[in-house]
Write an enzyme that holds these catalytic residues in place. Structure first.
Site, short mmCIF file in Angstrom:
data_model
loop_
_atom_site.label_atom_id
_atom_site.label_comp_id
_atom_site.label_asym_id
_atom_site.label_seq_id
_atom_site.Cartn_x
_atom_site.Cartn_y
_atom_site.Cartn_z
N ARG A 143 18.73 -6.15 14.44
CA ARG A 143 19.09 -6.47 15.81
C ARG A 143 18.12 -7.53 16.34
NH1 ARG A 143 17.21 -4.36 20.44
NH2 ARG A 143 19.29 -3.69 21.08
N GLU A 152 -0.55 -1.83 5.28
CA GLU A 152 0.46 -1.71 6.34
C GLU A 152 0.36 -0.36 7.03
OE1 GLU A 152 3.45 -0.95 8.85
OE2 GLU A 152 3.38 0.23 7.02
N GLU A 153 0.01 0.68 6.24
CA GLU A 153 0.01 2.05 6.76
C GLU A 153 -1.22 2.33 7.62
OE1 GLU A 153 2.52 3.93 6.62
OE2 GLU A 153 3.69 3.38 4.84
N ASP A 207 0.80 -1.23 0.00
CA ASP A 207 0.00 0.00 0.00
C ASP A 207 0.84 1.28 0.00
OD1 ASP A 207 0.71 -0.92 2.61
OD2 ASP A 207 -0.66 0.53 3.51
N HIS A 224 7.74 8.82 4.00
CA HIS A 224 6.51 9.62 4.12
C HIS A 224 6.72 11.08 3.71
CE1 HIS A 224 4.33 6.61 7.03
NE2 HIS A 224 5.13 6.00 6.17
ZN LIG Z 1 5.25 3.99 6.06
ZN LIG Z 2 6.64 1.27 5.20
#
Ligand SMILES: [Zn+2]
Ligand SMILES: [Zn+2]
Length: 387
Positions: free
Chosen positions: A177, A137-138, A80, A359
């Site tokens: 990590r 995901e956002e 997305d 972003h």
């Molecule tokens: Zn993002």
């Molecule tokens: Zn992302």
């Protein structure tokens, strides 16, 4: 063992797929064009199975190795874009006003497609590689939606791996990590009710601007005075709306913000203290506060063994000194966290070079990362599924 030669050969083709995705950004679960294009490509590569509609618009492509074997690993990309206006001026810039691939998910999707193509072509492993393309995901928890739709159980996924590009980290470098690598992000909404009135008669009013300002200040004492200084936490109030003019004390105010942490304990502490501080401060001034505290993505916690494997694969590709295996965690959030709650795995950062930040309207995924990230995916599959 640097870049996989065969991957290098068709990196241009992968970049072309990315540019097409970049020009057609889609939001959250409405990634219909993207998902259809992903599914078509997976089929054309000769994947053994292509399943669509998982977690609404998620897509899964399955490639079985030369020997079916028992082990199954999942490799995950996100599809997305974001609701902002692109300002790159690129030839393949967004063709949709107010939408942009500003987080590089176009690159993530294209690289995982490249890996699927290579793995379907070569099948130089024992077991099954499950390529996972998730929507939303956002902020839409598309990863959780896929998990709830049986992603892990339907395909027998035993381990999951994710990757995100990282502006500011040089191209040709990786960072990872074990343990917490990205934060839990929770949302705070505070509705304040005081008593409106004339600005010249404040003694007859309960001023929501004053109460809200005190709350903003008091909330900062949580990180400064309640959280162990050796732990990480963020409380940010990012919106404060009250009033319409200069001579009216407003009856209502609304505050919104975010609380972030790297452990379940700190996360619970923030939630408890935000409530106490807001309610206590409002009560002190005679105002009423209604808090809506919504838990968002959990902490992204990398598992030890899978992180060592991921780091070793990255070192094979770019060299030992180009992989930071103890990178500082970041306070951004990622819904790959939900997949890591279900199965052991690891999330790695791949350097995007000196680009604009994620972003940002001038951001673009760096095509030079394509052979590196794609090589990582194919070597990871071949290493985890060595047989
Ligand atoms: Zn993002
Ligand atoms: Zn992302």
């Amino acid at each position: 063992m640097p870049i996989v030669n065969r991957v290098g050969d068709f990196s241009g083709e992968i970049a072309a797929w990315r540019h097409d995705l970049h020009a057609h950004p889609e939001l959250l679960y409405d990634v219909h064009r993207t998902a259809a294009s992903v599914a078509d490509k997976l089929k054309s590569f000769g994947c053994d199975e292509v399943v669509t509609g998982i977690g609404r618009t998620g897509v899964v492509g399955i490639v079985r190795g030369r020997d079916p074997g028992a082990k199954v690993i999942g490799l995950r990309a996100d599809m997305d874009a974001l609701p902002l206006e692109e300002e790159t001026g690129l030839p393949y810039r967004s063709s949709v006003p107010g939408r942009m691939h500003a987080c590089g998910h176009d690159g993530h999707t294209a690289m995982l497609l490249g890996a699927a193509k290579y793995l379907a072509e070569t099948r130089n492993f024992v077991g099954t590689a499950v390529m996972i393309f998730q929507p939303a995901e956002e902020g839409g928890a598309g990863g959780l939606a896929m998990v709830k739709d049986g992603l892990m159980t339907r395909f027998g996924v035993e381990e999951v791996y994710g990757m995100h590009n990282y502006p500011g980290l040089a191209v040709g470098e990786f960072a990872i990590r074990p343990g917490a690598i990205m934060a839990a992000a929770d949302q705070i909404v505070i509705a304040l009710q005081g008593k409106g009135g004339h600005a010249a008669r404040p003694h007859l009013a309960i001023d929501t601007v004053l109460v809200g300002a005190q709350i903003v200040n008091q909330l900062q004492s949580i990180v400064a005075r309640n959280v162990d200084p050796l732990e990480a936490a963020v409380v940010s109030i990012c919106m404060f709306q009250a009033g319409h003019t200069d001579n009216v004390i407003p009856q209502h105010a609304t505050l919104r913000g975010t609380a972030r942490s790297l452990s379940a304990e700190v996360r619970a502490l923030l939630q408890k203290r935000v409530r106490e501080v807001v309610e206590g401060t409002a009560a002190l001034y005679g105002a009423k506060a209604e808090i809506t505290y919504s838990t968002g993505y959990p902490v992204v916690v990398n598992h030890k063994r899978q992180t060592s494997l991921a780091a070793a694969v990255a070192e094979d590709i770019v060299g030992h000194d180009k992989v930071d295996t103890d990178v500082a965690p970041v306070m951004g959030a990622e819904d790959f966290a939900f997949m890591l709650q279900e199965r052991p795995g690891a999330f790695i950062f791949v350097g995007n070079g000196d680009s604009a930040g994620l972003h940002h309207p001038a951001y673009d995924f760096n095509d030079e990362v394509i052979p590196i990230g794609t090589s990582y995916w194919v070597r990871l599959a071949e290493t985890a599924l060595r047989g």
